[in-house]
Design an enzyme around this catalytic site. Structure first.
Site, PDB file in Angstrom:
ATOM      1  N   SER A 126       0.977  -1.549  -0.107  1.00 52.63           N
ATOM      2  CA  SER A 126      -0.257   0.065  -0.188  1.00 52.63           C
ATOM      3  C   SER A 126       0.566   1.419  -0.269  1.00 52.63           C
ATOM      4  O   SER A 126       1.717   1.293   0.679  1.00 52.63           O
ATOM      5  CB  SER A 126      -0.467   0.231   1.259  1.00 52.63           C
ATOM      6  OG  SER A 126      -1.854   1.296   1.205  1.00 52.63           O
ATOM      7  N   TYR A 151      -2.550  -1.351  10.668  1.00 55.17           N
ATOM      8  CA  TYR A 151      -2.266  -1.344   9.175  1.00 55.17           C
ATOM      9  C   TYR A 151      -1.140  -0.961   8.964  1.00 55.17           C
ATOM     10  O   TYR A 151      -1.019  -1.951   7.836  1.00 55.17           O
ATOM     11  CB  TYR A 151      -3.769  -0.981   8.960  1.00 55.17           C
ATOM     12  CG  TYR A 151      -3.617  -0.988   7.481  1.00 55.17           C
ATOM     13  CD1 TYR A 151      -4.142  -2.572   7.329  1.00 55.17           C
ATOM     14  CD2 TYR A 151      -3.543  -0.027   6.710  1.00 55.17           C
ATOM     15  CE1 TYR A 151      -3.531  -2.921   5.818  1.00 55.17           C
ATOM     16  CE2 TYR A 151      -3.263  -0.136   5.441  1.00 55.17           C
ATOM     17  CZ  TYR A 151      -3.800  -1.485   4.675  1.00 55.17           C
ATOM     18  OH  TYR A 151      -3.234  -2.490   3.558  1.00 55.17           O
ATOM     19  N   LYS A 155       1.823  -3.727   7.111  1.00 57.89           N
ATOM     20  CA  LYS A 155       2.086  -3.823   5.178  1.00 57.89           C
ATOM     21  C   LYS A 155       3.693  -3.135   4.956  1.00 57.89           C
ATOM     22  O   LYS A 155       4.952  -4.239   4.051  1.00 57.89           O
ATOM     23  CB  LYS A 155       1.985  -2.224   4.388  1.00 57.89           C
ATOM     24  CG  LYS A 155      -0.069  -2.405   4.285  1.00 57.89           C
ATOM     25  CD  LYS A 155       0.127  -4.143   3.702  1.00 57.89           C
ATOM     26  CE  LYS A 155      -1.790  -4.309   3.485  1.00 57.89           C
ATOM     27  NZ  LYS A 155      -1.797  -6.252   3.154  1.00 57.89           N
TER      28      LYS A 155
END
Ligand code: NAD
Ligand code: WQD
Length: 338
Positions: A126, A151, A155
Site C-alpha cells: 500500500s 495496519y 504492510k
C-alpha cells in the site's frame, strides 16, 4: 494453463483480479474466510468469465486447514496474497488483531509456498508504507517513513519480511503498492461490498447520494493544497486487477531482474477530495449532500504516484480516470446484485 492462488479472493480487489486472471487464461483457486466479504462474488466471477473457480473457505491463520488446499493443488504456479484486515482506524484500536491476522496469515502462506514449491509470490502492499511523504510524486525509491497505523505497519513488516525471504530462498516476490483503489467492474456484477462499514471516500460519496448515509463529511479544507482538501491518487479497480495479471505473467516468464521487486500502482494524478466530489456530481448529475468537517487524525496531506516503473517493466498502463471511477462506483451503488 498456469494455476494462480488468490487469497482474499472474494474481497474487493481479489474478486476483480480473479476475473482478469481467468480472462487471460489462468486457472484460479480462491481462498477467503469471509471476515470482510460474502461468497456472492464467486457466482459473479463465474458469470462474467464463464469459467469455474475452486474456492476454499479457510482462515489462513489456521495452517493445518490451509495446508489441505496446497495438498489438493500441488500445481500452483503463483500466489497473489490479498487476504488481510485493512481498516486503519480499527487497527489503532486493536493492533494485536492486525499483527496476528495479517502477519500470521502471510507467514503461513509463505511457509506452505516453500513446502509445496510455489516460487512466485505477489503481495498487496500500500502507499501507506510511505507515511507522510514530502517529495511528490512518490517513486519506489522514496523512503518509507514511520507507519501512521498498525495496519500500515503490517504492510511495512510484510515487505521487509518478503525482501529477506526472496534473498534467502528461491521464492520470487513482487510487492505492489496500491494507491487509492476505487470504482467497480464494468459488468455491474462486482464492486466494493465489504461486511464492515465502508469508510473510504468513494463509497462514502455513493452511499450518501443513494440515501444510505445522511451526508459526506470532507475531512478538512484548510490544508496547504490547491483547494485546501487532501490529495490522493485514485486508481480504478479494473486497472489494478490488470496490473496483477501483468505481474504474474512477468514472474512466470522469468522477466524479473531481481528476486524482490516493488511497484507503485496509481495513475500518477493527484485529485483533491473536493475535485472527487465534483467528478461524482458531474457524472451522476446529482448534487451531493456534503459539509466540511475537521481534519481526520493521521491523514496524509497529499500523495500520488509515479508509476513509470510498472509501465516500463510490467508493461502496465492505467486506462481509467476519476470520472470513470465515479461512474462505475455510482452504477454499482444503484444496481448492485448483492
Ligand atoms: P477486502 O477486505 O475486500 O479483501 C480482503 C479479503 O481478505 C476479505 O475478503 C477478507 O475476508 C479476507 N481475509 C482477511 N483475513 C483473512 C484470513 N485470515 N484468512 C482468509 N481470508 C482473510 O480488501 P481489499 O480492498 O480487496 O484489499 C485487498 C488487499 O489490498 C489487502 O491486503 C489490503 O490491505 C490491500 N490494500 C487495499 C487498499 C484499499 O484501499 N482497498 C489499498 C492498499 C492496499
Ligand atoms: C481519501 C481522502 C480523506 C472519507 C486509505 C488507507 C490507505 C489505503 C487506502 C490500504 C482522504 C478523505 C475520506 C470521508 C473524507 N488502504 N475523506 N471524508 O485515507 O487515503 O487511504 O485507503 O492500504 O492505507 O489509509 O483513503 O478513502 O479513507 O480517504 O474527506 O468520509 O478522502 O481525508 O483525504 P486514505 P480514504
Amino acid at each position: 494453463m498456469s494455476k494462480v492462488l488468490v487469497t482474499g479472493g472474494t474481497g474487493y480487489i481479489g474478486s476483480h483480479t480473479a476475473v482478469d486472471l481467468l480472462n487471460h487464461g489462468y486457472e484460479v483457486v480462491t481462498v477467503d474466510n469471509h471476515i470482510n466479504s460474502y461468497d456472492a462474488p464467486l457466482q459473479y466471477i463465474e458469470e462474467i468469465t464463464g469459467k469455474k473457480v475452486s474456492h476454499y473457505n479457510i482462515d489462513l491463520c489456521d495452517k493445518e486447514a490451509t495446508e489441505q488446499l496446497f495438498a489438493e493443488h500441488q500445481d500452483i504456479s503463483a500466489i497473489i496474497h490479498f487476504a488481510a484486515l485493512k481498516a486503519v482506524g480499527e487497527s489503532t484500536e486493536k493492533p494485536l488483531l492486525y499483527f496476528e491476522n495479517n502477519m500470521k496469515s502471510l507467514v503461513n502462506v509463505l511457509s506452505l509456498a516453500e513446502k509445496y514449491g510455489v516460487k512466485n509470490f505477489i503481495f498487496s502492499s500500500s502507499c501507506t508504507v510511505y507515511g507522510q511523504a514530502t517529495d511528490l510524486p512518490v517513486t519506489e525509491e522514496t523512503e518509507m517513513k514511520e507507519a501512521e497505523s498498525p495496519y500500515g505497519r503490517t504492510k511495512q513488516l510484510g515487505e521487509y519480511m518478503l525482501k529477506d525471504l526472496a534473498q534467502f530462498s528461491n521464492i520470487n516476490v513482487i510487492s505492489l503498492r496500491y494507491f487509492n483503489p476505487a470504482g467497480a467492474h464494468s459488468s455491474g456484477l462486482l464492486g466494493e461490498a465489504p461486511k464492515q462499514v465502508a469508510l473510504n471516500l468513494v463509497p462514502v460519496i455513493t452511499e450518501t447520494a443513494a440515501g444510505k448515509r445522511a451526508e459526506t463529511v470532507v475531512f478538512g479544507d484548510d490544508y496547504d493544497t490547491r483547494d485546501g482538501s487532501c490529495i490522493r491518487d485514485y486508481i480504478h479497480v479494473e486497472d489494478l486487477a490488470a496490473a496483477h495479471t501483468c505481474a504474474v505473467t512477468y514472474l512466470l516468464d522469468g522477466k524479473n531482474e531481481s528476486s524482490y521487486e516493488v511497484y507503485n500502482l496509481g495513475i500518477g494524478e493527484g485529485v483533491t477530495v473536493l475535485e472527487a466530489i465534483n467528478a461524482f456530481e458531474k457524472v451522476s448529475g446529482k448534487k451531493l449532500d456534503y459539509r466540511i468537517g475537521p481534519r481526520r487524525p493521521g491523514d496524509v496531506i497529499a500523495i500520488y504516484s509515479n508509476y513509470e516503473k510498472a509501465n516500463d517493466r510490467l508493461g502496465w498502463e492505467p486506462k481509467y480516470g476519476i470520472d470513470d471511477i465515479m461512474r462505475s462506483a455510482w452504477d454499482w451503488e444503484q444496481n448492485r446484485p448483492f
